[in-house]
Design a protein around this motif. Sequence first.
Motif, PDB file in Angstrom:
ATOM      1  N   VAL A 134       0.847  -1.168  -0.087  1.00  0.00           N
ATOM      2  CA  VAL A 134       0.176   0.033  -0.090  1.00  0.00           C
ATOM      3  C   VAL A 134       0.810   1.054   0.174  1.00  0.00           C
ATOM      4  CG1 VAL A 134      -0.133  -0.226   2.559  1.00  0.00           C
ATOM      5  CG2 VAL A 134      -1.795   1.198   1.291  1.00  0.00           C
ATOM      6  N   THR A 135       0.555   2.125  -0.852  1.00  0.00           N
ATOM      7  CA  THR A 135       1.296   3.458  -0.763  1.00  0.00           C
ATOM      8  C   THR A 135       0.132   4.483  -1.244  1.00  0.00           C
ATOM      9  OG1 THR A 135       3.261   4.678  -1.508  1.00  0.00           O
ATOM     10  CG2 THR A 135       2.081   3.578  -3.172  1.00  0.00           C
ATOM     11  N   ALA A 136       0.733   5.798  -0.982  1.00  0.00           N
ATOM     12  CA  ALA A 136      -0.159   7.122  -1.456  1.00  0.00           C
ATOM     13  C   ALA A 136       0.337   7.352  -2.737  1.00  0.00           C
ATOM     14  CB  ALA A 136       0.076   8.366  -0.304  1.00  0.00           C
ATOM     15  N   VAL A 137      -0.768   7.866  -3.793  1.00  0.00           N
ATOM     16  CA  VAL A 137      -0.431   8.264  -5.003  1.00  0.00           C
ATOM     17  C   VAL A 137      -0.835   9.614  -5.471  1.00  0.00           C
ATOM     18  CG1 VAL A 137      -0.081   5.491  -5.911  1.00  0.00           C
ATOM     19  CG2 VAL A 137      -2.405   6.742  -5.703  1.00  0.00           C
ATOM     20  N   MET A 138      -1.759  10.058  -4.660  1.00  0.00           N
ATOM     21  CA  MET A 138      -2.400  11.491  -4.945  1.00  0.00           C
ATOM     22  C   MET A 138      -2.657  11.909  -3.770  1.00  0.00           C
ATOM     23  SD  MET A 138      -5.826  12.314  -7.177  1.00  0.00           S
ATOM     24  CE  MET A 138      -5.654  13.597  -8.308  1.00  0.00           C
ATOM     25  N   MET A 139      -2.002  13.335  -3.569  1.00  0.00           N
ATOM     26  CA  MET A 139      -2.250  14.164  -2.102  1.00  0.00           C
ATOM     27  C   MET A 139      -3.710  15.029  -2.629  1.00  0.00           C
ATOM     28  SD  MET A 139      -1.586  14.794   0.670  1.00  0.00           S
ATOM     29  CE  MET A 139      -0.092  13.937   0.760  1.00  0.00           C
ATOM     30  N   ALA A 193       4.499  20.721   9.186  1.00  0.00           N
ATOM     31  CA  ALA A 193       4.667  20.730   7.803  1.00  0.00           C
ATOM     32  C   ALA A 193       3.972  19.469   7.152  1.00  0.00           C
ATOM     33  CB  ALA A 193       6.335  20.562   7.662  1.00  0.00           C
ATOM     34  N   LEU A 194       3.168  18.887   8.309  1.00  0.00           N
ATOM     35  CA  LEU A 194       2.408  17.518   7.648  1.00  0.00           C
ATOM     36  C   LEU A 194       1.501  17.822   6.529  1.00  0.00           C
ATOM     37  CD1 LEU A 194       1.608  16.379  11.344  1.00  0.00           C
ATOM     38  CD2 LEU A 194       3.425  15.713   9.836  1.00  0.00           C
ATOM     39  N   TYR A 195       1.241  16.904   5.756  1.00  0.00           N
ATOM     40  CA  TYR A 195       0.428  16.702   4.766  1.00  0.00           C
ATOM     41  C   TYR A 195      -0.833  15.993   5.400  1.00  0.00           C
ATOM     42  CZ  TYR A 195       3.450  18.063   0.830  1.00  0.00           C
ATOM     43  OH  TYR A 195       4.080  18.804  -0.066  1.00  0.00           O
ATOM     44  N   GLY A 196      -1.954  15.858   4.739  1.00  0.00           N
ATOM     45  CA  GLY A 196      -3.176  15.265   5.390  1.00  0.00           C
ATOM     46  C   GLY A 196      -3.550  14.154   4.364  1.00  0.00           C
ATOM     47  N   ASN A 197      -4.796  14.119   3.792  1.00  0.00           N
ATOM     48  CA  ASN A 197      -5.229  12.796   3.407  1.00  0.00           C
ATOM     49  C   ASN A 197      -4.941  12.526   1.861  1.00  0.00           C
ATOM     50  OD1 ASN A 197      -6.541  12.530   6.067  1.00  0.00           O
ATOM     51  ND2 ASN A 197      -8.200  11.343   4.897  1.00  0.00           N
ATOM     52  N   ALA A 198      -4.559  11.456   1.599  1.00  0.00           N
ATOM     53  CA  ALA A 198      -4.268  11.161   0.108  1.00  0.00           C
ATOM     54  C   ALA A 198      -5.056   9.898  -0.211  1.00  0.00           C
ATOM     55  CB  ALA A 198      -2.592  10.834   0.021  1.00  0.00           C
ATOM     56  N   ILE A 199      -5.251   9.982  -1.924  1.00  0.00           N
ATOM     57  CA  ILE A 199      -5.659   8.488  -2.325  1.00  0.00           C
ATOM     58  C   ILE A 199      -4.636   7.543  -2.091  1.00  0.00           C
ATOM     59  CG2 ILE A 199      -6.523   7.435  -4.394  1.00  0.00           C
ATOM     60  CD1 ILE A 199      -8.147   9.547  -3.422  1.00  0.00           C
ATOM     61  N   ILE A 200      -4.905   6.301  -1.422  1.00  0.00           N
ATOM     62  CA  ILE A 200      -4.033   5.281  -1.299  1.00  0.00           C
ATOM     63  C   ILE A 200      -4.221   4.237  -2.446  1.00  0.00           C
ATOM     64  CG2 ILE A 200      -3.303   5.937   0.740  1.00  0.00           C
ATOM     65  CD1 ILE A 200      -5.281   3.696   2.002  1.00  0.00           C
ATOM     66  N   VAL A 201      -3.516   3.288  -2.797  1.00  0.00           N
ATOM     67  CA  VAL A 201      -3.400   2.197  -3.593  1.00  0.00           C
ATOM     68  C   VAL A 201      -2.978   0.788  -2.899  1.00  0.00           C
ATOM     69  CG1 VAL A 201      -1.458   2.789  -5.027  1.00  0.00           C
ATOM     70  CG2 VAL A 201      -3.567   1.656  -6.036  1.00  0.00           C
ATOM     71  N   ASN A 202      -3.455  -0.257  -3.569  1.00  0.00           N
ATOM     72  CA  ASN A 202      -2.961  -1.591  -3.402  1.00  0.00           C
ATOM     73  C   ASN A 202      -1.905  -1.727  -4.179  1.00  0.00           C
ATOM     74  OD1 ASN A 202      -2.543  -4.416  -4.166  1.00  0.00           O
ATOM     75  ND2 ASN A 202      -3.253  -4.395  -2.020  1.00  0.00           N
ATOM     76  N   THR A 203      -0.585  -1.740  -3.854  1.00  0.00           N
ATOM     77  CA  THR A 203       0.735  -1.609  -5.057  1.00  0.00           C
ATOM     78  C   THR A 203       0.531  -2.854  -5.934  1.00  0.00           C
ATOM     79  OG1 THR A 203       2.142  -2.389  -3.019  1.00  0.00           O
ATOM     80  CG2 THR A 203       2.083   0.015  -3.581  1.00  0.00           C
ATOM     81  N   ASP A 204       0.166  -4.061  -5.535  1.00  0.00           N
ATOM     82  CA  ASP A 204      -0.189  -5.053  -6.294  1.00  0.00           C
ATOM     83  C   ASP A 204      -1.074  -4.845  -7.556  1.00  0.00           C
ATOM     84  OD1 ASP A 204       1.561  -6.637  -4.671  1.00  0.00           O
ATOM     85  OD2 ASP A 204       0.297  -7.415  -3.467  1.00  0.00           O
ATOM     86  N   PHE A 205      -1.870  -4.415  -7.192  1.00  0.00           N
ATOM     87  CA  PHE A 205      -3.023  -4.005  -8.246  1.00  0.00           C
ATOM     88  C   PHE A 205      -2.404  -2.878  -9.167  1.00  0.00           C
ATOM     89  CE2 PHE A 205      -6.242  -1.088  -9.597  1.00  0.00           C
ATOM     90  CZ  PHE A 205      -7.340  -2.068 -10.061  1.00  0.00           C
TER      91      PHE A 205
END
Length: 335
Positions: A98-103, A211-223
Motif C-alpha cells: 500500500v502507498t499514497a499516489v495522490m495528495m 509541515a504535515l500533509y493530510g489525506n491522500a488517495i492510497i492504492v494497493n501496490t500489487d494492483f
Amino acid sequence: MFHRTILAAAIAIAGTGAAFAQTEMPFALDWKFEGPAAPYFTAIDKGFFEEEGLSVEISAGQGSLDAIPKVATGAFPVGFADINSLVKFLDQNPGAPVTAVMMVYDKPPFAIVGRVSQGVEAPKDLEGKVLGAPPPDGAWAQFPAFAQANDLDMDAITVEPVGFPTREPMLAEGEVDAVTGFSFSSFLNLVRLGVPEDDISTILMADHGLALYGNAIIVNTDFAEENPEVVTGFLRAVARGWADAISDPESAIASLKERNPAADADLEQRRLQLAIEDNVLTDYVQENGMGGIDEERFSTAIDQIGQNYEFQNDPQPDAYFTGEYLPDDGSLMLN
C-alpha cells in the motif's frame, strides 16, 4: 513482514465488447458521506469514472486510519486515508502493498477546535484546560508534534478520551474546553449543535508549526503494478471531480444528497467549501496542480512524525508516496 495479498479478481469485465469493458474499482473513504466526499460522487454522476472505463462504488469509513488495512490486504484497490497514519503503518508492517499516489489535502485539516468563552483561542490557551480527544483521531495523533512546535506543557493539559459521536456535544455542553478533530467537521458540527460561530475557535495545526500533509488517495501496490493505466485513469477522474465541485459546489452536494438523503445540504456545502479553501486549493496546488508533494516539505513532515513516534525502521519516503501514477495531461490543474 506483512503478508502480501494479491487483490483477487481485481478486474471485472461487464458488457460484451471491449468498448463496454468496465473495471470494478471499489473505493474506501475515511469517513461518512459528508461534504468533502461530494467530489467523488460528482465523478460518478458526471461520468468521469465511466469515461476512464471504471465502475466505482464508494464505501464510507470510520476514521483516518480505516482505509489503510482495507487497501493493504487487497479488500479494496484504492482508498482515502491520512498519509501520516500510512507512514506509521508501513513502519510497523514493512513491505505491505500500500502507498499514497495522490495528495488531496495539501494542507491537512488537523485542528484544535475550542470555545472562545472557555478561554481557548491560541495554542498556549490549552494549558490549564481540558482537551477532548478520540484515541483513533488523526488530529490527536499529531498533537504531540503540535505541542512541541508550540512549546506546550503537556502536564498542564488534561486530556479526556472521548468518542467521535460525543466529541462536539461535550464541547457544546462545556464538558471539555477544546477538542482535536478535522477543522471542517468539528466546526460545523458545533454550529449544527447551536454554538455561536463567534464562540468557536479553529486552530489549524498547519498554521502553527506543522509541515504535515493530510489525506491522500492510497492504492494497493500489487494492483497498481498490474494495472498502472487503470490507476492513472482513476486519479484523473478524481481530479476532474474535485475541479467540478470547486466550480459548482451546489451540484456536487446534490450528488452527495442522493447517497445521504438525511444530510443538510447547506451545511454540507459549507463543509465542502471549507475543505476546498483550507485544505485542497492551496497556493501550492494552484501553482502546481493537484496530487503531488514537495519532497523537502515531506522530509520535514516525516521528521515531525518522529517527534512523537519511534520509528522501528529507517523512514523511506519513497515507500509512502509515489507520483508515478499521476496523469500528465493537465487534468490536475483545478483552476
